[in-house]
Design a protein around this motif. Structure first.
Motif, PDB file in Angstrom:
ATOM      1  N   TRP A 153       0.826  -1.213   0.000  1.00  0.00           N
ATOM      2  CA  TRP A 153       0.000   0.000   0.000  1.00  0.00           C
ATOM      3  C   TRP A 153       0.854   1.254   0.000  1.00  0.00           C
ATOM      4  CZ3 TRP A 153      -0.656   3.654   4.092  1.00  0.00           C
ATOM      5  CH2 TRP A 153      -1.613   4.629   3.834  1.00  0.00           C
ATOM      6  N   LEU A 154       1.955   1.256   0.751  1.00  0.00           N
ATOM      7  CA  LEU A 154       2.839   2.427   0.779  1.00  0.00           C
ATOM      8  C   LEU A 154       3.462   2.675  -0.592  1.00  0.00           C
ATOM      9  CD1 LEU A 154       4.619   1.889   4.223  1.00  0.00           C
ATOM     10  CD2 LEU A 154       2.910   3.631   3.660  1.00  0.00           C
ATOM     11  N   LEU A 155       3.871   1.611  -1.256  1.00  0.00           N
ATOM     12  CA  LEU A 155       4.450   1.762  -2.590  1.00  0.00           C
ATOM     13  C   LEU A 155       3.403   2.278  -3.579  1.00  0.00           C
ATOM     14  CD1 LEU A 155       6.615  -1.493  -2.779  1.00  0.00           C
ATOM     15  CD2 LEU A 155       7.418   0.855  -2.424  1.00  0.00           C
ATOM     16  N   TRP A 156       2.207   1.726  -3.489  1.00  0.00           N
ATOM     17  CA  TRP A 156       1.136   2.168  -4.374  1.00  0.00           C
ATOM     18  C   TRP A 156       0.774   3.627  -4.113  1.00  0.00           C
ATOM     19  CZ3 TRP A 156      -1.455   1.625  -8.648  1.00  0.00           C
ATOM     20  CH2 TRP A 156      -2.737   2.173  -8.773  1.00  0.00           C
ATOM     21  N   SER A 157       0.683   4.009  -2.832  1.00  0.00           N
ATOM     22  CA  SER A 157       0.341   5.383  -2.475  1.00  0.00           C
ATOM     23  C   SER A 157       1.403   6.356  -2.948  1.00  0.00           C
ATOM     24  CB  SER A 157       0.154   5.507  -0.960  1.00  0.00           C
ATOM     25  OG  SER A 157      -0.897   4.677  -0.510  1.00  0.00           O
ATOM     26  N   HIS A 162       2.763  10.590  -6.694  1.00  0.00           N
ATOM     27  CA  HIS A 162       3.687  11.126  -7.696  1.00  0.00           C
ATOM     28  C   HIS A 162       2.952  11.461  -8.995  1.00  0.00           C
ATOM     29  CE1 HIS A 162       7.412  11.758  -9.910  1.00  0.00           C
ATOM     30  NE2 HIS A 162       6.990  10.898 -10.830  1.00  0.00           N
ATOM     31  N   GLN A 163       1.910  10.705  -9.298  1.00  0.00           N
ATOM     32  CA  GLN A 163       1.187  10.899 -10.555  1.00  0.00           C
ATOM     33  C   GLN A 163       0.048  11.906 -10.437  1.00  0.00           C
ATOM     34  OE1 GLN A 163       2.088   9.416 -13.448  1.00  0.00           O
ATOM     35  NE2 GLN A 163       3.812   8.467 -12.381  1.00  0.00           N
ATOM     36  N   THR A 164      -0.376  12.216  -9.235  1.00  0.00           N
ATOM     37  CA  THR A 164      -1.519  13.109  -9.038  1.00  0.00           C
ATOM     38  C   THR A 164      -1.111  14.286  -8.171  1.00  0.00           C
ATOM     39  OG1 THR A 164      -2.275  11.860  -7.101  1.00  0.00           O
ATOM     40  CG2 THR A 164      -3.124  11.183  -9.245  1.00  0.00           C
ATOM     41  N   SER A 165      -2.104  15.152  -7.900  1.00  0.00           N
ATOM     42  CA  SER A 165      -1.823  16.383  -7.155  1.00  0.00           C
ATOM     43  C   SER A 165      -1.980  16.226  -5.657  1.00  0.00           C
ATOM     44  CB  SER A 165      -2.751  17.501  -7.645  1.00  0.00           C
ATOM     45  OG  SER A 165      -4.108  17.115  -7.496  1.00  0.00           O
ATOM     46  N   GLY A 166      -2.411  15.065  -5.192  1.00  0.00           N
ATOM     47  CA  GLY A 166      -2.529  14.872  -3.749  1.00  0.00           C
ATOM     48  C   GLY A 166      -3.852  14.240  -3.372  1.00  0.00           C
TER      49      GLY A 166
END
Length: 306
Positions: A153-157, A162-166
């Motif tokens: 989950w941490l890796l996915w998050s 990184h790909q989105t604004s938050g």
């Protein structure tokens, strides 16, 4: 890598009001594409949730058939109507968490806790609750082993961030904000005045039931040392109190869906303790959840009778 899916599509029409929509304010069509594979995943989690709920019922001394009550959860009902697999998946994994935690299946529990936050981000509550419960009982090594389950989950998050604004949260917050917004909201199903008034009355009952669920979840602190599910109840209750004090969460389809894991855990607690009180919030939310399918069935019946 290739996959084969069966696709279908349908049109829905939305009526918009307000100059902001321009020419689209009269009527707007949208095409939705549904993959059979996505539907299959949703139904798979529904069946898994029923199976794990049946195991919980048997553990409490009831007939396994009581596991069908999993179908009464708001997330399950909405998942079947809207094909929202993440909501159904988290509820199914919550039932799996409760069963494995109470029956002692720790090896399988590690997998469940790794999957829960991947199904829906609020599933991290289950992992935090279990690790916190282990720390409370001074099982340091076990807590460390289970904390590793957060790695996927941490890796996915991190990748999503990184790909989105938050992360988005509703902008407003305040004491009992959901109560104020529900009071100001227009009636739904206004084509039939009695039906609209019934839906609004059930809205109030459902909102009161969700608040009661949050308070009952916090009250599980008395069983914290004996029952790991109590820790999960507290976690989801705190999440519920946060959401119930934010704008746009007054709708039963919203707070009922997000609090479904808590409703499930409270219902399982009611079965294990032979007490009706923890199951009352689910009974209070369910009638309003049935209004939408009931209205659709009534509309269908009216059209068939023409």
């Amino acid at each position: 890598m290739y996959s084969v899916t069966v696709r279908g599509h349908f049109m829905v029409a939305h009526s918009f009001t307000g100059a902001v929509f321009g020419p689209a304010q009269a009527l707007h069509g949208a095409t939705f594409v549904i993959d059979a594979a996505f539907i299959a995943v949703t139904f798979a989690f529904v069946m898994a949730g029923v199976w794990w709920s049946a195991q919980l019922a048997a553990l409490a001394g009831f007939a396994p058939g009581w596991g069908l009550l999993f179908l009464a959860l708001p997330s399950t009902l909405l998942g079947l109507m809207r094909m929202t697999a993440p909501d159904v998946a988290l509820c199914a994994l919550t039932a799996a968490f409760a069963w494995h935690a109470l029956s002692g299946g720790r090896r399988s529990l590690w997998i469940v806790l790794a999957l829960a936050p991947l199904a829906r981000e609020t599933g991290i509550v289950l992992l935090l609750a279990w690790c916190g419960w282990l720390l409370l009982r001074r099982q340091w090594r076990s807590a460390l082993i289970f904390s590793v389950a957060a790695t996927p989950w941490l890796l996915w998050s991190a990748w999503v961030a990184h790909q989105t604004s938050g992360v988005y949260l509703p902008p407003q917050a305040g004491v009992l904000l959901t109560v104020r917004e529900l009071a100001a909201a227009p009636l739904e199903h206004a084509r039939s005045a009695p039906f609209a008034l019934l839906a609004r009355a059930l809205d109030w009952i459902a909102l009161a039931s969700s608040w009661a669920a949050a308070l009952l979840g916090l009250a599980q602190a008395r069983r914290l040392r004996q029952d790991p599910c109590a820790a999960a109840c507290i976690g989801f209750a705190l999440l519920g109190l946060l959401l119930l004090n934010r704008s746009d969460w007054w709708r039963t389809y919203d707070h009922g869906r997000l609090l479904s894991p808590l409703l499930l855990l409270l219902a399982s607690s009611a079965a294990l303790e032979r007490r009706a009180l923890p199951a009352l919030p689910l009974a209070g939310v369910l009638p309003r959840m049935l209004v939408l399918p009931a209205s659709l069935l009534l509309d269908l019946a009216a059209k068939l009778m023409r």
